[in-house]
Write an enzyme that holds these catalytic residues in place. Structure first.
Site, PDB file in Angstrom:
ATOM      1  N   ARG A  91      12.632   9.858   0.293  1.00 49.16           N
ATOM      2  CA  ARG A  91      12.299  10.532  -0.971  1.00 49.16           C
ATOM      3  C   ARG A  91      12.768  11.980  -0.972  1.00 49.16           C
ATOM      4  NH1 ARG A  91       7.655   6.864  -2.371  1.00 49.16           N
ATOM      5  NH2 ARG A  91       7.177   7.192  -4.542  1.00 49.16           N
ATOM      6  N   ARG A 163      -4.985   2.600  -9.008  1.00 47.52           N
ATOM      7  CA  ARG A 163      -4.734   3.667  -8.042  1.00 47.52           C
ATOM      8  C   ARG A 163      -5.145   5.001  -8.639  1.00 47.52           C
ATOM      9  NH1 ARG A 163       1.365   2.785  -5.832  1.00 47.52           N
ATOM     10  NH2 ARG A 163       1.306   5.054  -6.007  1.00 47.52           N
ATOM     11  N   ARG A 174       3.758  13.375 -10.338  1.00 43.80           N
ATOM     12  CA  ARG A 174       4.653  12.517  -9.539  1.00 43.80           C
ATOM     13  C   ARG A 174       6.037  12.437 -10.153  1.00 43.80           C
ATOM     14  NH1 ARG A 174       1.410   7.427  -9.855  1.00 43.80           N
ATOM     15  NH2 ARG A 174       3.033   6.388  -8.674  1.00 43.80           N
TER      16      ARG A 174
HETATM   17  P1  ADP Z   1       5.284   4.951  -6.445  1.00 43.80           P
HETATM   18  O1  ADP Z   1       4.591   3.814  -7.055  1.00 43.80           O
HETATM   19  O2  ADP Z   1       5.176   6.229  -7.189  1.00 43.80           O
HETATM   20  O3  ADP Z   1       6.686   4.676  -6.101  1.00 43.80           O
HETATM   21  P2  ADP Z   1       4.311   4.948  -3.671  1.00 43.80           P
HETATM   22  O4  ADP Z   1       3.271   3.951  -3.482  1.00 43.80           O
HETATM   23  O5  ADP Z   1       5.679   4.660  -3.160  1.00 43.80           O
HETATM   24  O6  ADP Z   1       4.375   5.332  -5.207  1.00 43.80           O
HETATM   25  O7  ADP Z   1       3.846   6.351  -3.051  1.00 43.80           O
HETATM   26  C1  ADP Z   1       2.566   6.876  -3.308  1.00 43.80           C
HETATM   27  C2  ADP Z   1       2.449   8.251  -2.691  1.00 43.80           C
HETATM   28  O8  ADP Z   1       2.615   8.174  -1.264  1.00 43.80           O
HETATM   29  C3  ADP Z   1       3.463   9.281  -3.147  1.00 43.80           C
HETATM   30  O9  ADP Z   1       3.099   9.910  -4.359  1.00 43.80           O
HETATM   31  C4  ADP Z   1       3.430  10.259  -1.970  1.00 43.80           C
HETATM   32  O10 ADP Z   1       2.265  11.062  -1.995  1.00 43.80           O
HETATM   33  C5  ADP Z   1       3.307   9.318  -0.784  1.00 43.80           C
HETATM   34  N1  ADP Z   1       4.623   8.891  -0.279  1.00 43.80           N
HETATM   35  C6  ADP Z   1       5.151   7.631  -0.327  1.00 43.80           C
HETATM   36  N2  ADP Z   1       6.377   7.594   0.210  1.00 43.80           N
HETATM   37  C7  ADP Z   1       6.662   8.867   0.590  1.00 43.80           C
HETATM   38  C8  ADP Z   1       7.793   9.502   1.198  1.00 43.80           C
HETATM   39  N3  ADP Z   1       8.902   8.816   1.514  1.00 43.80           N
HETATM   40  N4  ADP Z   1       7.697  10.840   1.451  1.00 43.80           N
HETATM   41  C9  ADP Z   1       6.596  11.541   1.155  1.00 43.80           C
HETATM   42  N5  ADP Z   1       5.519  11.019   0.570  1.00 43.80           N
HETATM   43  C10 ADP Z   1       5.528   9.691   0.292  1.00 43.80           C
END
Ligand code: ADP
Ligand code: ADP
Ligand code: ZN
Length: 222
Positions: A91, A163, A174
């Site tokens: 990310r 969530r 986000r």
């Molecule tokens: P989304 O449905 O937005 O794609 P995720 O379930 O992938 O959400 O991620 C939820 C949260 O977990 C993110 O908002 C962040 O706080 C954290 N997170 C997930 N993947 C990463 C990453 N690669 N780097 C940093 N934080 C992460």
């Protein structure tokens, strides 16, 4: 081996598609968001640290994220799987570079990076209607992908929840974080010739077919 990355805004359908593709091709599905939620639920040290960031819709610091991903990625070669699907990682630019280093050390290469493209309106619809199983993490949508019985997981019978970070003010943050830190990775992977744009609108099955088509094309060429 098939080693994939699913890139895209929150709510674009990365997790949904990554699960389907992983099951079909016997790949290990590695989702950093799921890893963090699991650590939080188990009250681990990493979970306690990560929770602050997830609540606010901010990214967990790179060193923690990379460490969490690394320990799971290292299992892939001996897992009997045909490769991996990364969902929600990398990310940041730094995570992408660290991933390249890790894969080099493991003598693995990336097969393709799928960028799932969805309009901002559709993203809001998808995120605000998302519900997940409290127990197994399976993902539903109130309208687009509802469970058979209201609010109950088809797979394990436990209750569905929303969530915390799928509520409007955190969604906004986000999306901001996505545009600032993650979207630029499109250029990073395009320059490596790995990027495939996938139109993420339409049904889950339609999007899946678009991804499968690209995979077939890549495999024919290799
Ligand atoms: P989304 O449905 O937005 O794609 P995720 O379930 O992938 O959400 O991620 C939820 C949260 O977990 C993110 O908002 C962040 O706080 C954290 N997170 C997930 N993947 C990463 C990453 N690669 N780097 C940093 N934080 C992460
Ligand atoms: P991401 O992992 O990118 O955050 P998810 O796979 O969790 O996205 O999908 C977000 C929400 O949208 C979920 O509720 C999911 O059921 C729903 N969804 C996923 N793909 C589609 C689609 N093609 N059409 C409609 N809803 C979808
Ligand atoms: Zn469940």
């Amino acid at each position: 081996m098939i080693n994939l990355i699913f890139l895209g805004p929150p709510g674009s359908g990365k997790g949904t598609q990554a699960s389907i593709i992983a099951r079909k091709h016997n790949l290990m599905h590695l989702a950093t968001g799921d890893i963090f939620r699991d650590e939080i639920q188990h009250g681990t040290k990493l979970g306690k640290e990560a929770e602050k960031y997830l609540k606010r819709g901010e990214l967990v610091p790179d060193h923690l994220t990379i460490e969490a991903l690394k320990s799971r990625l290292e299992i892939v070669p001996s897992s009997g799987r045909n490769g991996f699907v990364l969902d929600g990682f990398p990310r940041t630019d730094n995570q992408a570079r660290e991933l390249d280093n890790l894969l080099n050390q493991m003598h693995l290469t990336l097969t393709a990076v799928f960028f799932i493209d969805v309009s901002e309106d559709e993203i809001i619809q998808r995120l605000s209607g998302r519900r997940i199983c409290k127990s197994c993490g399976f993902v539903y949508h109130l309208v687009y992908n509802p469970p058979k019985v209201d609010e109950i997981c088809d797979l394990c019978g436990n209750k569905l929840i929303q969530r915390e970070d799928d509520k409007p003010d955190v969604i906004k943050r986000r999306l901001q974080v996505y545009h600032e830190q993650t979207k630029p990775l499109v250029v990073y992977y395009a320059e490596k010739g790995l990027l495939h744009f996938v139109n993420g609108s339409g049904s889950i099955e339609e999007v899946e077919q678009r991804i499968e088509k690209v995979l077939e094309f890549i495999q024919e060429g290799s």
